[in-house]
Enzyme design. Structure first.
Site, PDB file in Angstrom:
ATOM      1  N   GLY A  27     -44.708   0.458  -9.771  1.00  0.00           N
ATOM      2  CA  GLY A  27     -45.741   1.502  -9.775  1.00  0.00           C
ATOM      3  C   GLY A  27     -46.910   1.111  -8.873  1.00  0.00           C
ATOM      4  O   GLY A  27     -47.096  -0.064  -8.561  1.00  0.00           O
TER       5      GLY A  27
ATOM      6  N   ASN B 204     -53.335   0.135 -17.705  1.00  0.00           N
ATOM      7  CA  ASN B 204     -53.410   1.103 -16.603  1.00  0.00           C
ATOM      8  C   ASN B 204     -54.776   1.089 -15.940  1.00  0.00           C
ATOM      9  O   ASN B 204     -54.902   1.436 -14.775  1.00  0.00           O
ATOM     10  CB  ASN B 204     -53.137   2.513 -17.120  1.00  0.00           C
TER      11      ASN B 204
ATOM     12  N   ARG C 297     -67.128 -32.435 -10.489  1.00  0.00           N
ATOM     13  CA  ARG C 297     -66.274 -31.713  -9.534  1.00  0.00           C
ATOM     14  C   ARG C 297     -64.917 -32.398  -9.368  1.00  0.00           C
ATOM     15  O   ARG C 297     -64.694 -33.479  -9.896  1.00  0.00           O
ATOM     16  CB  ARG C 297     -67.033 -31.566  -8.218  1.00  0.00           C
TER      17      ARG C 297
ATOM     18  N   THR D 241     -40.761   6.112 -13.536  1.00  0.00           N
ATOM     19  CA  THR D 241     -40.023   5.052 -14.232  1.00  0.00           C
ATOM     20  C   THR D 241     -38.518   5.347 -14.292  1.00  0.00           C
ATOM     21  O   THR D 241     -37.709   4.424 -14.270  1.00  0.00           O
ATOM     22  CB  THR D 241     -40.571   4.860 -15.663  1.00  0.00           C
TER      23      THR D 241
ATOM     24  N   TYR E  96     -76.831 -37.389  -7.506  1.00  0.00           N
ATOM     25  CA  TYR E  96     -75.618 -36.918  -6.847  1.00  0.00           C
ATOM     26  C   TYR E  96     -74.752 -38.128  -6.526  1.00  0.00           C
ATOM     27  O   TYR E  96     -75.183 -39.050  -5.825  1.00  0.00           O
ATOM     28  CB  TYR E  96     -75.913 -36.149  -5.550  1.00  0.00           C
TER      29      TYR E  96
ATOM     30  N   ARG F 162     -54.631   3.850 -11.170  1.00  0.00           N
ATOM     31  CA  ARG F 162     -55.748   3.985 -12.118  1.00  0.00           C
ATOM     32  C   ARG F 162     -56.621   2.730 -12.184  1.00  0.00           C
ATOM     33  O   ARG F 162     -57.702   2.743 -12.742  1.00  0.00           O
ATOM     34  CB  ARG F 162     -55.194   4.337 -13.516  1.00  0.00           C
TER      35      ARG F 162
ATOM     36  N   GLY G 164     -47.057   7.886 -24.064  1.00  0.00           N
ATOM     37  CA  GLY G 164     -46.165   8.963 -24.454  1.00  0.00           C
ATOM     38  C   GLY G 164     -46.019   8.995 -25.970  1.00  0.00           C
ATOM     39  O   GLY G 164     -46.104   7.958 -26.626  1.00  0.00           O
TER      40      GLY G 164
HETATM   41  C1  UD1 Z   1     -45.192   4.698 -19.531  1.00  0.00           C
HETATM   42  C2  UD1 Z   1     -44.308   5.654 -20.329  1.00  0.00           C
HETATM   43  C3  UD1 Z   1     -45.078   6.064 -21.590  1.00  0.00           C
HETATM   44  C4  UD1 Z   1     -45.448   4.844 -22.410  1.00  0.00           C
HETATM   45  C5  UD1 Z   1     -46.219   3.836 -21.567  1.00  0.00           C
HETATM   46  C6  UD1 Z   1     -46.360   2.559 -22.335  1.00  0.00           C
HETATM   47  C7  UD1 Z   1     -42.994   6.879 -18.673  1.00  0.00           C
HETATM   48  C8  UD1 Z   1     -42.822   8.148 -17.941  1.00  0.00           C
HETATM   49  N1  UD1 Z   1     -43.999   6.811 -19.537  1.00  0.00           N
HETATM   50  O1  UD1 Z   1     -46.329   5.436 -19.144  1.00  0.00           O
HETATM   51  O2  UD1 Z   1     -44.239   6.924 -22.390  1.00  0.00           O
HETATM   52  O3  UD1 Z   1     -46.219   5.232 -23.530  1.00  0.00           O
HETATM   53  O4  UD1 Z   1     -45.525   3.553 -20.327  1.00  0.00           O
HETATM   54  O5  UD1 Z   1     -47.238   1.670 -21.701  1.00  0.00           O
HETATM   55  O6  UD1 Z   1     -42.212   5.973 -18.503  1.00  0.00           O
HETATM   56  N2  UD1 Z   1     -43.196   1.883 -12.444  1.00  0.00           N
HETATM   57  C9  UD1 Z   1     -42.217   1.678 -11.508  1.00  0.00           C
HETATM   58  N3  UD1 Z   1     -41.949   2.695 -10.614  1.00  0.00           N
HETATM   59  C10 UD1 Z   1     -42.593   3.886 -10.658  1.00  0.00           C
HETATM   60  C11 UD1 Z   1     -43.580   4.080 -11.652  1.00  0.00           C
HETATM   61  C12 UD1 Z   1     -43.851   3.060 -12.533  1.00  0.00           C
HETATM   62  O7  UD1 Z   1     -41.601   0.631 -11.420  1.00  0.00           O
HETATM   63  O8  UD1 Z   1     -42.286   4.745  -9.825  1.00  0.00           O
HETATM   64  C13 UD1 Z   1     -43.527   0.767 -13.346  1.00  0.00           C
HETATM   65  C14 UD1 Z   1     -44.987   0.380 -13.306  1.00  0.00           C
HETATM   66  O9  UD1 Z   1     -45.209  -0.644 -12.358  1.00  0.00           O
HETATM   67  C15 UD1 Z   1     -45.264  -0.038 -14.721  1.00  0.00           C
HETATM   68  C16 UD1 Z   1     -44.241   0.707 -15.569  1.00  0.00           C
HETATM   69  O10 UD1 Z   1     -43.272   1.176 -14.670  1.00  0.00           O
HETATM   70  O11 UD1 Z   1     -45.103  -1.424 -14.920  1.00  0.00           O
HETATM   71  C17 UD1 Z   1     -44.864   1.877 -16.331  1.00  0.00           C
HETATM   72  O12 UD1 Z   1     -45.425   2.777 -15.396  1.00  0.00           O
HETATM   73  P1  UD1 Z   1     -46.820   3.492 -15.667  1.00  0.00           P
HETATM   74  O13 UD1 Z   1     -47.091   4.384 -14.533  1.00  0.00           O
HETATM   75  O14 UD1 Z   1     -47.815   2.510 -16.040  1.00  0.00           O
HETATM   76  O15 UD1 Z   1     -46.406   4.385 -16.916  1.00  0.00           O
HETATM   77  P2  UD1 Z   1     -47.386   4.945 -18.040  1.00  0.00           P
HETATM   78  O16 UD1 Z   1     -48.059   6.134 -17.538  1.00  0.00           O
HETATM   79  O17 UD1 Z   1     -48.211   3.870 -18.604  1.00  0.00           O
HETATM   80 CA    CA Z   2     -48.624   1.793 -18.032  1.00  0.00          CA
END
Ligand code: UD1
Ligand code: CA
Length: 452
Positions: free
Chosen positions: A9, A223, A329, A77, A362, A13, A136
């Site tokens: 991701g 986030n 140090r 995800t 020192y 944020r 979620g």
């Molecule tokens: C996600 C869940 C949410 C849950 C929350 C828990 C989904 C759609 N939602 O939301 O239900 O409550 O985590 O913390 O899954 N990532 C990727 N590729 C992407 C997008 C994200 O690898 O394209 C990775 C991110 O790096 C991260 C993880 O997936 O480590 C979760 O992604 P994030 O965007 O933080 O999801 P949330 O909105 O927190």
């Molecule tokens: Ca997250």
């Protein structure tokens, strides 16, 4: 079991130039916590899904013995899991969000047991956060069966009251994982949500369960900067609690910051506002007064470190007293029963047992013997503008106050340096070295000056 960690991701944020998963809790990047936990579980294969554009994260992870999977674009995800799908060989797959660092191995083990015992197709690790959040929600029917996960973007007014949230930790069988291929793009976010798999699975008659077996203190997903701060506090509380359970006295758990790899001996006492960082090891019966910061230090038993002292990459042997306001140090070793007092800075030096530097000094690049007295205001002049030079002071030397020792220089054992001396030559054993200008008295000088 195969483990997939989702780490591709963008973490927008966080509003940061640094990839989200490289932000640190104490001194450790968020992703490292997750990788370490995953490794402890000893999976058949460990995959980390990353975004090939996040160069820094890629480089960081190349230090670990893990398999990368590239998700070309961060399209959610669901798409991240899809990127890993063709590599997955084991019967069961554990999926972890890369931004959930505080998850404990014990909890995952409990979660795995429930999945196995109840022979289900998919398990979701759920929890009940007590604060306003953007996780979620787990939607259940009247009988309590899991129906689907509704993301915050799609929540209806009355779904907002659902208390059970998704932690982003899932366990599912390999066949069911195939269905990530049919997840459709979310019309609002234009992303593929892995969480949509739940509804797909339920509709196909698969057995899906959500288990609420941990609290947000463990399942927090990071986030935002606010969540980073909250996670840091949660981990701080956990670590401080563990040390108290092991016999360390901590005056104020809210202002004591102990990194995860630190070790502390029994009956050590820690006052408020203390930071113990890196891989510091502290012995038994030590006292750390308020405002002390220690980083990668080795502190032996019964050491007392007084208020507002900073010690980095240094060693302090047993029974020594340091501070207040001292600065030790890197590459400094303080022997047994030494005394380093206020406003003393020591760099890359060795002070042997029983030596004292009690005020305003020192000491740099010095090797100092046993039972030496370094008077107030003593300075080792170790730097000539280009190079650093060494000062050697042998056992039982007495250095009078306000002396400058111009390095390279050696003071042999049992010598005395008269106060206010500038020492530029080797001082022989047992001598008094004095280099100050003799004092003169000019009669009637003050009276004349006042008249003028
Ligand atoms: C996600 C869940 C949410 C849950 C929350 C828990 C989904 C759609 N939602 O939301 O239900 O409550 O985590 O913390 O899954 N990532 C990727 N590729 C992407 C997008 C994200 O690898 O394209 C990775 C991110 O790096 C991260 C993880 O997936 O480590 C979760 O992604 P994030 O965007 O933080 O999801 P949330 O909105 O927190
Ligand atoms: Ca997250």
């Amino acid at each position: 079991m195969d483990i997939v960690i989702l780490a591709a991701g963008l973490g927008t944020r966080m509003k940061s130039k640094i990839p989200k998963l490289l932000h640190k809790i104490f001194d450790v990047p968020i992703i490292d916590y997750v990788i370490e936990t995953a490794k402890t579980l000893n999976p058949s294969n460990l995959f980390v899904v990353i975004n090939p554009q996040l160069q820094e994260l890629k480089e960081h992870l190349s230090n670990y013995d893990i398999n990368f999977v590239f998700q070309k674009e961060p399209k959610g995800t669901g798409n991240a899991v899809l990127s890993a799908l063709s590599f997955l060989r084991s019967e069961d797959i554990l999926i972890l969000n890369g931004d959930t660092p505080l998850l404990k191995v014990e909890t995952i083990c409990k979660f795995i047991d429930l999945y196995k015992k109840n022979t289900i197709d998919m398990a979701i690790l759920s929890f009940k956060p007590k604060r306003e959040h953007s996780y979620g929600r787990i939607l259940r029917d009247e009988k309590g069966n899991v129906q689907k996960i509704v993301e915050v973007t799609d929540l209806s007014e009355n779904q907002k009251n659902i208390s059970e949230a998704n932690s982003g930790v899932y366990l599912l069988n390999r066949q069911l994982a195939e269905f990530v291929r049919v997840i459709e793009e979310n019309p609002i976010k234009k992303e593929y949500y892995f969480t949509d798999l739940v509804e797909i699975a339920v509709k196909k008659g698969k057995k899906v369960e959500a288990y609420t077996i941990a609290e947000e203190e463990e399942l927090i997903g990071i986030n935002t900067r606010a969540e980073l701060s909250l996670a840091t506090k949660y981990l701080r509380d956990r670590i401080v609690r563990e040390w108290m359970d092991k016999g360390v006295t901590i005056y104020d758990s809210a202002t004591t910051w102990i990194s995860p790899k630190v070790q502390i001996g029994e009956d050590t006492v820690i006052y408020p506002n203390v930071f113990i960082e890196g891989e510091t090891i502290i012995g038994k019966n030590c006292i750390l007064y308020q405002g002390v910061r220690l980083r990668n230090c080795l502190i032996e038993d019964s050491v007392e470190i007084k208020d507002h002292t900073v010690v980095e990459n240094a060693q302090i042997k047993s029974g020594s007293k340091i501070g207040p306001f001292a600065h030790l140090r890197p590459d400094t070793v303080i022997g047994k029963n030494c005394r380093v007092g206020n406003f003393v800075e020591i760099k890359k030096s060795f002070l042997n047992d029983g030596t004292k530097a009690a005020h305003l000094s020192y000491i740099g690049d010095a090797e100092i013997g046993k039972n030496v007295n370094i008077g107030a205001g003593t300075i080792t002049c170790n730097y000539d503008g280009t190079k650093k030079h060494k000062t050697v002071i042998e056992d039982n030397v007495f250095v009078g106050s306000d002396s400058q020792l111009v390095a390279p220089v050696k003071i042999n054992k049992d010598a005395y340096i008269a106060a206010g001396s500038t020492i530029t030559k080797e001082v022989p054993e047992g001598c008094l070295a004095i280099s100050r200008v003799p004092q003169r008295h000019i009669e009637g000088w003050s009276k004349k000056k006042r008249k003028a």
